[in-house]
Write a protein that holds these residues in place. Structure first.
Motif, PDB file in Angstrom:
ATOM      1  N   GLN A   4     -21.774   0.739  15.197  1.00 52.59           N
ATOM      2  CA  GLN A   4     -21.165   0.319  15.984  1.00 52.59           C
ATOM      3  C   GLN A   4     -22.316  -0.817  16.423  1.00 52.59           C
ATOM      4  O   GLN A   4     -21.298  -1.744  17.167  1.00 52.59           O
ATOM      5  N   ARG A   7     -21.328  -4.160  14.602  1.00 53.25           N
ATOM      6  CA  ARG A   7     -20.245  -4.686  14.889  1.00 53.25           C
ATOM      7  C   ARG A   7     -20.392  -5.499  15.946  1.00 53.25           C
ATOM      8  O   ARG A   7     -19.623  -6.608  16.693  1.00 53.25           O
ATOM      9  N   GLU A   8     -20.770  -4.563  17.403  1.00 51.71           N
ATOM     10  CA  GLU A   8     -21.474  -5.247  17.840  1.00 51.71           C
ATOM     11  C   GLU A   8     -22.179  -7.008  18.145  1.00 51.71           C
ATOM     12  O   GLU A   8     -21.341  -7.859  19.017  1.00 51.71           O
ATOM     13  N   ARG A 137     -12.195  -2.832  25.294  1.00 52.48           N
ATOM     14  CA  ARG A 137     -12.119  -1.489  25.785  1.00 52.48           C
ATOM     15  C   ARG A 137     -10.690  -0.713  26.577  1.00 52.48           C
ATOM     16  O   ARG A 137     -10.763   0.423  25.933  1.00 52.48           O
ATOM     17  N   HIS A 141     -10.577   0.049  22.425  1.00 53.56           N
ATOM     18  CA  HIS A 141     -10.909  -1.191  20.698  1.00 53.56           C
ATOM     19  C   HIS A 141     -12.922  -0.419  22.626  1.00 53.56           C
ATOM     20  O   HIS A 141     -12.351  -0.777  23.054  1.00 53.56           O
ATOM     21  N   ASN A 142     -13.508  -0.711  20.762  1.00 56.42           N
ATOM     22  CA  ASN A 142     -15.102  -0.880  20.608  1.00 56.42           C
ATOM     23  C   ASN A 142     -15.413   0.503  21.829  1.00 56.42           C
ATOM     24  O   ASN A 142     -16.564  -0.256  23.117  1.00 56.42           O
TER      25      ASN A 142
END
Length: 471
Positions: A4, A7-8, A137, A141-142
């Motif tokens: 995570q 990816r951010e 979001r 997503h994410n």
């Protein structure tokens, strides 16, 4: 496969970093093409490239200070805008220093246009990115899938902050396990079972994070098992302690040997560097004002008092509560007739004690200007919590639990509370509570840029017809 956080960095931080740098460099390129600067002597390609490198270094320094945090899950749009402005200002402060060292010059006109142009581009870009992240979001997503272990009031408060599983903040709460069902919590979240149920399904359920509200002293065995499960399955574990009865604010966790401590507050103004910066600004501003405009203002007020028949001393002096609860004598231009209630009763809208000329002084805030003398003496600051009468300190310190905390900073001529609507007469205790909340927030979040914001807002507030609370 990327985790995570990776990816951010790849999808959020890196694109923003590259785009911000491109905006800074492109703006410099445009301005260099329009303006002829004295440091462009010599081969343009060599000199020009060196300037871009210096700007890139300055930008990198600013990012190392402010960071790229517009994708945070609980960040407000106003904070995103503020950080973008802060990043821009720091970039060009460093850039000016680098130009002075390398080229022995600081082209003020170029820097002025560069600051404003980049700020007008970077700020809306950051705000737009933050809104885009929120939309992603909201679409699912994410997101971080979360489980809550435990119930009670703290779990209910936690669910509110996490958005009750609606992924608005980027958290999708799957439900909660607890020794027993909590009726209040179950209205917003699904009760998935007791602790035995959790341990039975722990191998098949895969949240990104677990928030545990169980008190370790009561459920030591269960908490230890939850931590072990998190460690074995690469799940982030968050312990949520019950702070019932403690003030709701930022706290700092420290240690004293093997003992964990939670410090209620860490005031930024306590450091020597910050004290020197704030005091320097206060002294320079006070000296500049008192030795230029102030004599003419005194003459104007004296003539106004004389023509309006306002007999009495030019100054009104009153003891107020200052830094660390110590009293000092505050100076104001007298706007009222001499009266015995001056040290106890606040001014009201149609106060009969006010003179006509005094009413003008109060509405224009000219009556507050002698407080620059208090600033020069070190009893006050330009920006800070407004000092209150000794009588009000005595009364409100008994009614409001955190009232005295506002005295951990020097009182100011204007303050964060005043520019946020907490100004004038406090008719109810709730009015003073709101003022105290703003004062404490200012003390805990102080920066030189925050003082600049308060100053600008104060100037806007002083414009005719802007502030209806002054009387």
């Amino acid at each position: 496969m990327l985790d995570q956080k990776s990816r951010e960095i790849l999808y959020f931080k890196l694109p923003v970093f590259v785009t911000d740098l491109a905006i800074h460099l492109a703006t410099l390129g445009v301005l260099l093409g329009v303006m002829r600067s004295e440091y462009l002597a010599g081969p343009v390609s060599y000199i020009g490239m060196r300037i871009y490198v210096l700007l890139a270094i300055a930008f990198s320094c600013a990012i190392s200070v402010t960071g790229i945090r517009l994708h945070e899950r609980r960040i407000k749009g106003s904070v995103v805008v503020w950080r973008a402005m802060k990043q821009t200002v720091i970039t060009y402060m460093v850039f000016v220093v680098l130009l002075a060292v390398v080229y022995k010059t600081t082209p003020r006109q170029l820097i002025f246009f560069q600051v404003w142009m980049t700020m007008m581009l970077v700020t809306p870009w950051h705000y737009l990115c933050n809104k885009l992240v929120r939309l992603l979001r909201k679409a699912g997503h994410n997101t971080r899938h979360v489980l809550i272990i435990g119930g009670g009031k703290i779990a209910t408060s936690l669910c509110k902050e996490l958005g009750y599983g609606k992924s608005i903040t980027g958290y999708m709460v799957m439900g909660y396990f607890a020794p027993k069902d909590d009726e209040v919590l179950s209205r917003g979240m699904a009760y998935l079972g007791n602790m035995k149920d959790f341990f039975d399904v722990a191998k098949t359920i895969r949240p990104d994070e677990i928030f545990c509200t169980l008190p370790p002293e009561t459920y030591k065995t269960e908490v230890d098992r939850v931590i072990k499960i998190c460690n074995n399955n690469f799940i982030d574990f968050n312990f949520v302690p019950t702070m019932e009865g403690y003030p709701r604010r930022h706290m700092n966790i420290t240690t004293l040997g093997k003992v964990n401590l939670i410090k209620l507050r860490e005031e930024p103004m306590n450091t020597l560097k910050c004290k020197v910066v704030k005091r320097t600004v206060d002294v320079v501003s006070a000296v500049t004002f008192l030795f230029t405009l102030y004599p003419f203002i005194c003459l104007f007020v004296w003539i106004g008092d004389m023509l309006s028949g306002n007999r009495g001393p030019l100054y009104f002096k009153q003891e107020r509560t200052g830094y660390n609860g110590k009293s000092f004598v505050l100076y104001k231009f007298r706007s009222m007739k001499v009266n015995k209630d001056a040290d106890r009763v606040q001014a009201t809208k149609d106060d009969p004690r006010k003179t006509k000329f005094g009413n003008f002084l109060r509405k224009s805030s000219i009556d507050e200007l002698p407080q620059f003398i208090n600033v020069l003496k070190g009893e006050m600051s330009l920006i800070g919590p407004r000092p209150h009468m000794l009588y009000h300190t005595k009364v409100y310190s008994k009614l409001i639990g955190e009232y005295m905390v506002r005295h951990l900073a020097k009182p100011g001529i204007t303050g964060w509370a005043q520019v946020n609507g907490c100004r004038g007469e406090t008719k109810e205790v709730e009015d003073m509570e709101r003022r105290v909340e703003h004062d404490i927030w200012y003390i805990e979040h102080w920066t030189p840029l925050l003082d600049l914001v308060v100053f600008v807002k104060t100037v806007i507030q002083l414009m005719p017809g802007r502030d209806k609370q002054v009387y």
